[in-house]
Design an enzyme around this catalytic site. Sequence first.
Site, PDB file in Angstrom:
ATOM      1  N   LYS A   1      -0.686   7.297   8.352  1.00  0.00           N
ATOM      2  CA  LYS A   1      -1.180   8.500   9.039  1.00  0.00           C
ATOM      3  C   LYS A   1      -1.731   8.105  10.406  1.00  0.00           C
ATOM      4  CE  LYS A   1      -2.292  11.096   4.842  1.00  0.00           C
ATOM      5  NZ  LYS A   1      -3.345  11.821   4.106  1.00  0.00           N
TER       6      LYS A   1
ATOM      7  N   ASP B   1      -2.096  10.691  -5.575  1.00  0.00           N
ATOM      8  CA  ASP B   1      -2.681  11.681  -6.479  1.00  0.00           C
ATOM      9  C   ASP B   1      -3.615  12.666  -5.790  1.00  0.00           C
ATOM     10  OD1 ASP B   1      -4.815   9.737  -5.979  1.00  0.00           O
ATOM     11  OD2 ASP B   1      -5.891  10.739  -7.604  1.00  0.00           O
TER      12      ASP B   1
ATOM     13  N   PHE C   1      -2.727  16.099   3.517  1.00  0.00           N
ATOM     14  CA  PHE C   1      -2.936  15.501   2.201  1.00  0.00           C
ATOM     15  C   PHE C   1      -1.628  15.563   1.427  1.00  0.00           C
ATOM     16  CE2 PHE C   1      -4.495  14.726  -2.021  1.00  0.00           C
ATOM     17  CZ  PHE C   1      -5.522  13.824  -1.794  1.00  0.00           C
ATOM     18  N   VAL C   2      -1.143  14.402   1.015  1.00  0.00           N
ATOM     19  CA  VAL C   2       0.144  14.350   0.305  1.00  0.00           C
ATOM     20  C   VAL C   2      -0.035  13.778  -1.096  1.00  0.00           C
ATOM     21  CG1 VAL C   2       1.626  14.246   2.346  1.00  0.00           C
ATOM     22  CG2 VAL C   2       0.689  12.117   1.403  1.00  0.00           C
TER      23      VAL C   2
ATOM     24  N   GLU D   1       0.843  -1.215   0.000  1.00  0.00           N
ATOM     25  CA  GLU D   1       0.000   0.000   0.000  1.00  0.00           C
ATOM     26  C   GLU D   1       0.869   1.252   0.000  1.00  0.00           C
ATOM     27  OE1 GLU D   1      -2.697   1.327  -0.390  1.00  0.00           O
ATOM     28  OE2 GLU D   1      -4.329   0.672   0.915  1.00  0.00           O
ATOM     29  N   ASP D   2       0.410   2.293  -0.661  1.00  0.00           N
ATOM     30  CA  ASP D   2       1.149   3.559  -0.614  1.00  0.00           C
ATOM     31  C   ASP D   2       0.924   4.278   0.715  1.00  0.00           C
ATOM     32  OD1 ASP D   2      -1.486   3.960  -1.280  1.00  0.00           O
ATOM     33  OD2 ASP D   2      -1.118   5.517  -2.758  1.00  0.00           O
TER      34      ASP D   2
ATOM     35  N   ASP E   1      -4.573   5.486   5.902  1.00  0.00           N
ATOM     36  CA  ASP E   1      -5.083   6.672   6.592  1.00  0.00           C
ATOM     37  C   ASP E   1      -6.070   6.219   7.666  1.00  0.00           C
ATOM     38  OD1 ASP E   1      -6.101   9.093   7.373  1.00  0.00           O
ATOM     39  OD2 ASP E   1      -6.541   9.828   5.365  1.00  0.00           O
TER      40      ASP E   1
HETATM   41  C1  PRP Z   1      -5.855   5.620  -1.120  1.00  0.00           C
HETATM   42  C2  PRP Z   1      -4.665   4.767  -0.743  1.00  0.00           C
HETATM   43  C3  PRP Z   1      -5.265   3.668   0.065  1.00  0.00           C
HETATM   44  C4  PRP Z   1      -6.453   4.326   0.747  1.00  0.00           C
HETATM   45  C5  PRP Z   1      -6.088   4.655   2.165  1.00  0.00           C
HETATM   46  O1  PRP Z   1      -6.415   5.107  -2.289  1.00  0.00           O
HETATM   47  O2  PRP Z   1      -3.988   4.273  -1.873  1.00  0.00           O
HETATM   48  O3  PRP Z   1      -5.697   2.568  -0.706  1.00  0.00           O
HETATM   49  O4  PRP Z   1      -6.747   5.501  -0.011  1.00  0.00           O
HETATM   50  O5  PRP Z   1      -7.135   5.293   2.850  1.00  0.00           O
HETATM   51  P1  PRP Z   1      -7.870   4.681   4.120  1.00  0.00           P
HETATM   52  O6  PRP Z   1      -6.835   4.049   5.016  1.00  0.00           O
HETATM   53  O7  PRP Z   1      -8.518   5.883   4.749  1.00  0.00           O
HETATM   54  O8  PRP Z   1      -8.874   3.669   3.648  1.00  0.00           O
HETATM   55  P2  PRP Z   1      -7.390   5.910  -3.253  1.00  0.00           P
HETATM   56  O9  PRP Z   1      -8.789   5.472  -2.977  1.00  0.00           O
HETATM   57  O10 PRP Z   1      -7.081   7.362  -3.171  1.00  0.00           O
HETATM   58  O11 PRP Z   1      -7.066   5.358  -4.702  1.00  0.00           O
HETATM   59  P3  PRP Z   1      -5.720   5.406  -5.571  1.00  0.00           P
HETATM   60  O12 PRP Z   1      -4.746   4.450  -4.912  1.00  0.00           O
HETATM   61  O13 PRP Z   1      -6.130   4.949  -6.927  1.00  0.00           O
HETATM   62  O14 PRP Z   1      -5.183   6.829  -5.582  1.00  0.00           O
END
Ligand code: PRP
Length: 183
Positions: A135, A163, A156-157, A103-104, A107
């Site tokens: 986070k 993105d 927000f990063v 995971e990137d 949150d």
């Molecule tokens: C982001 C990120 C995680 C998730 C984390 O994905 O990559 O999967 O949100 O948030 P959380 O812990 O509050 O659930 P996003 O839905 O933005 O999609 P993306 O990876 O395509 O940018």
Amino acid sequence: MSHTSSQYELGEILLSAEEIAEVVGRLGREICADYERKQPVLVNLLKGGVVFLADLMRQMTIPHHIDFLNVSSYGNNTSSSGVVRIVQDLSSNIEGRHVLVVEDVIDSGRTLTYIFNMLRLRSPKSLEVCALLRKPPALKSGISMKYVGKDIPSVFVVGYGLDYQENFRNLPYIAKLLHYKNL
Ligand code: PRP
């Protein structure tokens, strides 16, 4: 440090390209030590995690496979919606496999909780997560996160795969987004 253009404004750099390389190298070494002879499947969450996966797998010296899950939790907003949607499922069977979710950012932890519950039903031999960023709310989610690159504040990063409205994923560093404009 502030970067301004007619289209966007970025704030402080939280992780430079050099710092990211250092963190990814450390994570790769830890994972290799723990998964030797286990041939793990790295399950990457698209799209944000794709840059991280590409670098992480090249730091790994042990045999492993990769697969992709496309889930969406934020949509085009800047805070978690709590709604997790499976856009594209895995292409392989993970029964009996050692699965490491890549995971990137974590949150609220809602996405990971949902994914873990879904993947557990498929009977993997083990199920862990490797997140580049974490986070503060993630600590309250109750999920144990085995590999974490860096804890960051609740800001927000963007960059390095992350993105805002599909923009900034290509930045080689991770920075705060100061203003959200319609791009
Ligand atoms: C982001 C990120 C995680 C998730 C984390 O994905 O990559 O999967 O949100 O948030 P959380 O812990 O509050 O659930 P996003 O839905 O933005 O999609 P993306 O990876 O395509 O940018």
